[in-house]
Design an enzyme around this catalytic site. Structure first.
Site, mmCIF file in Angstrom:
data_model
loop_
_atom_site.group_PDB
_atom_site.id
_atom_site.type_symbol
_atom_site.label_atom_id
_atom_site.label_comp_id
_atom_site.label_asym_id
_atom_site.label_seq_id
_atom_site.Cartn_x
_atom_site.Cartn_y
_atom_site.Cartn_z
ATOM 1 N N TYR A 174 0.849 -1.206 0.000
ATOM 2 C CA TYR A 174 0.000 0.000 0.000
ATOM 3 C C TYR A 174 0.880 1.252 0.000
ATOM 4 C CZ TYR A 174 -3.475 3.398 1.790
ATOM 5 O OH TYR A 174 -4.306 4.490 1.966
ATOM 6 N N LYS A 178 1.183 4.101 -2.875
ATOM 7 C CA LYS A 178 0.875 5.518 -2.651
ATOM 8 C C LYS A 178 2.082 6.411 -2.975
ATOM 9 C CE LYS A 178 -3.460 5.411 -1.185
ATOM 10 N NZ LYS A 178 -4.539 5.860 -2.076
HETATM 11 N N1 LIG Z 1 -9.314 6.711 5.544
HETATM 12 C C1 LIG Z 1 -8.033 7.006 5.682
HETATM 13 O O1 LIG Z 1 -7.514 7.151 6.810
HETATM 14 C C2 LIG Z 1 -7.161 7.191 4.483
HETATM 15 C C3 LIG Z 1 -5.861 7.675 4.684
HETATM 16 C C4 LIG Z 1 -5.040 7.870 3.593
HETATM 17 C C5 LIG Z 1 -5.493 7.596 2.321
HETATM 18 N N2 LIG Z 1 -6.741 7.107 2.144
HETATM 19 C C6 LIG Z 1 -7.165 6.826 0.781
HETATM 20 O O2 LIG Z 1 -8.381 7.477 0.532
HETATM 21 C C7 LIG Z 1 -9.103 6.767 -0.464
HETATM 22 C C8 LIG Z 1 -10.533 6.549 0.018
HETATM 23 O O3 LIG Z 1 -10.478 5.769 1.193
HETATM 24 P P1 LIG Z 1 -11.676 5.697 2.260
HETATM 25 O O4 LIG Z 1 -11.037 5.741 3.574
HETATM 26 O O5 LIG Z 1 -12.711 6.686 1.896
HETATM 27 O O6 LIG Z 1 -12.168 4.198 1.992
HETATM 28 P P2 LIG Z 1 -13.642 3.593 1.790
HETATM 29 O O7 LIG Z 1 -13.441 2.122 1.885
HETATM 30 O O8 LIG Z 1 -14.615 4.251 2.686
HETATM 31 O O9 LIG Z 1 -14.016 3.998 0.290
HETATM 32 C C9 LIG Z 1 -13.343 3.478 -0.809
HETATM 33 C C10 LIG Z 1 -14.307 3.409 -1.984
HETATM 34 O O10 LIG Z 1 -13.541 2.977 -3.134
HETATM 35 C C11 LIG Z 1 -14.310 1.997 -3.821
HETATM 36 N N3 LIG Z 1 -13.392 1.117 -4.546
HETATM 37 C C12 LIG Z 1 -12.403 0.348 -4.012
HETATM 38 N N4 LIG Z 1 -11.776 -0.320 -4.987
HETATM 39 C C13 LIG Z 1 -12.363 0.039 -6.160
HETATM 40 C C14 LIG Z 1 -12.149 -0.301 -7.507
HETATM 41 N N5 LIG Z 1 -11.199 -1.175 -7.863
HETATM 42 N N6 LIG Z 1 -12.910 0.279 -8.462
HETATM 43 C C15 LIG Z 1 -13.891 1.162 -8.119
HETATM 44 N N7 LIG Z 1 -14.151 1.511 -6.851
HETATM 45 C C16 LIG Z 1 -13.390 0.967 -5.878
HETATM 46 C C17 LIG Z 1 -15.079 1.258 -2.734
HETATM 47 O O11 LIG Z 1 -16.209 0.562 -3.256
HETATM 48 C C18 LIG Z 1 -15.446 2.398 -1.800
HETATM 49 O O12 LIG Z 1 -16.666 3.005 -2.168
HETATM 50 C C19 LIG Z 1 -8.317 5.476 -0.723
HETATM 51 O O13 LIG Z 1 -7.524 5.628 -1.877
HETATM 52 C C20 LIG Z 1 -7.439 5.357 0.507
HETATM 53 O O14 LIG Z 1 -6.266 4.627 0.256
HETATM 54 C C21 LIG Z 1 -7.593 6.905 3.192
#
Ligand SMILES: NC(=O)c1ccc[n+]([C@@H]2O[C@H](COP(=O)([O-])OP(=O)(O)OC[C@H]3O[C@@H](n4cnc5c(N)ncnc54)[C@H](O)[C@@H]3O)[C@@H](O)[C@H]2O)c1
Length: 267
Positions: A174, A178
């Site tokens: 991961y 990133k």
């Molecule tokens: N939540 C955190 O603390 C955090 C921190 C750093 C980065 N991020 C990044 O933020 C982004 C969103 O994360 P989140 O926390 O909202 O997660 P989440 O699980 O709430 O939402 C992710 C969404 O992406 C969709 N998804 C996943 N794989 C997919 C694919 N192959 N094709 C289409 N849709 C897909 C899922 O169905 C979901 O709706 C991600 O890229 C994650 O790595 C999150």
């Protein structure tokens, strides 16, 4: 007495106050059916943008598009698709252009995580993380970038992570994906600048979403204890950063990564 700079005319109050206005613009958010994507789509729609929610969970994407359209009175469409599948990405972009006419803002946000020590990862797990974060963002940058190149305007926001900047245990694929996304952001910022397209990243710290609710209670507590602001962030706290990078408030900003982490990286 100090002289005012007569050559540098200041902008009008109305034009400054309109910096965040997104009316007439179209935003495409991948992974927009949950967590950060859902909050950012809603936030930009609050400033007048029409929204396209692209997600592999088609039903949830429909529900999010409906909540935006009915709640805010802007146009919103949902497209079901897997961001790492080339045919799905091309079809999604055609569908959004047919439904909303243009794409001004692309937010590459879809993603998942798998946490485990190096020796426990399978190659399939490694590939799935690169597929969604790197390949998926690349495919959308290419497909939407072609359209933006024609219109000679656009802004792309890649949702990276602080784990693309610093190390942590049990997230090797991961974090590597990133970091790749942050590097791709810089390269595409250079390549697309002549076409009037800006490319930036947002690097969130630990934000409370379905993704991070998978953490064990002791891991959650450790995150809270090591975050200077003493808590997880909330998804709505990403809206300001998305609004800045999506709007005319950031017209001279490209190739950067905006960290939203409650002070975590300052340690
Ligand atoms: N939540 C955190 O603390 C955090 C921190 C750093 C980065 N991020 C990044 O933020 C982004 C969103 O994360 P989140 O926390 O909202 O997660 P989440 O699980 O709430 O939402 C992710 C969404 O992406 C969709 N998804 C996943 N794989 C997919 C694919 N192959 N094709 C289409 N849709 C897909 C899922 O169905 C979901 O709706 C991600 O890229 C994650 O790595 C999150």
């Amino acid at each position: 007495m100090a002289m005012l700079d007569a050559l540098q005319a200041l902008p009008s109050q109305a034009s400054v106050q309109a910096l965040h206005d997104l009316s007439g613009r179209v935003v495409l958010v991948t992974g927009g059916a949950s967590g950060l994507g859902r909050a950012m789509a809603w936030g930009l729609a609050c400033y007048g943008a029409s929204c396209a929610i692209v997600d592999r969970d088609g039903e949830l994407a429909q529900a999010c598009a409906k909540e935006i359209a009915t709640g805010l009175g802007v146009r919103a469409v949902a497209v079901s698709g897997n961001v790492s599948n080339e045919a799905d990405v091309e079809r999604a972009v055609v569908q959004v252009l047919a439904g909303l006419g243009r794409i001004d803002v692309l937010i590459n946000n879809a993603g998942h995580n798998i946490r485990k020590p190096l020796f426990d990862y399978s190659c399939e797990e490694f590939d799935s993380l690169y597929a969604v974060h790197v390949r998926g963002s690349f495919l959308f940058c290419r497909a939407v970038g072609r359209h933006m190149r024609e219109t000679r305007t656009g802004t792309i926001i890649n949702v990276a992570s602080i784990l693309g900047h610093v190390g942590a245990e049990n997230v090797a694929p991961y974090a590597a994906a990133k970091a790749s996304l942050i590097q791709m952001t810089k390269v595409l910022a250079l390549e697309l600048a002549p076409h009037g397209i800006r490319v930036n990243a947002i690097a969130p710290g630990y934000i409370d979403t379905p993704l991070t609710r998978q953490h064990a209670p002791q891991v959650r507590q450790r995150i809270i204890d090591t975050t200077p602001l003493g808590r997880f962030g909330e998804a709505r706290e990403l809206i300001g950063a998305a609004l800045f990078l999506a709007s005319d408030a950031s017209t001279f900003v490209t190739g950067t990564s905006l960290i939203i982490d409650g002070g975590w990286m300052a340690k």
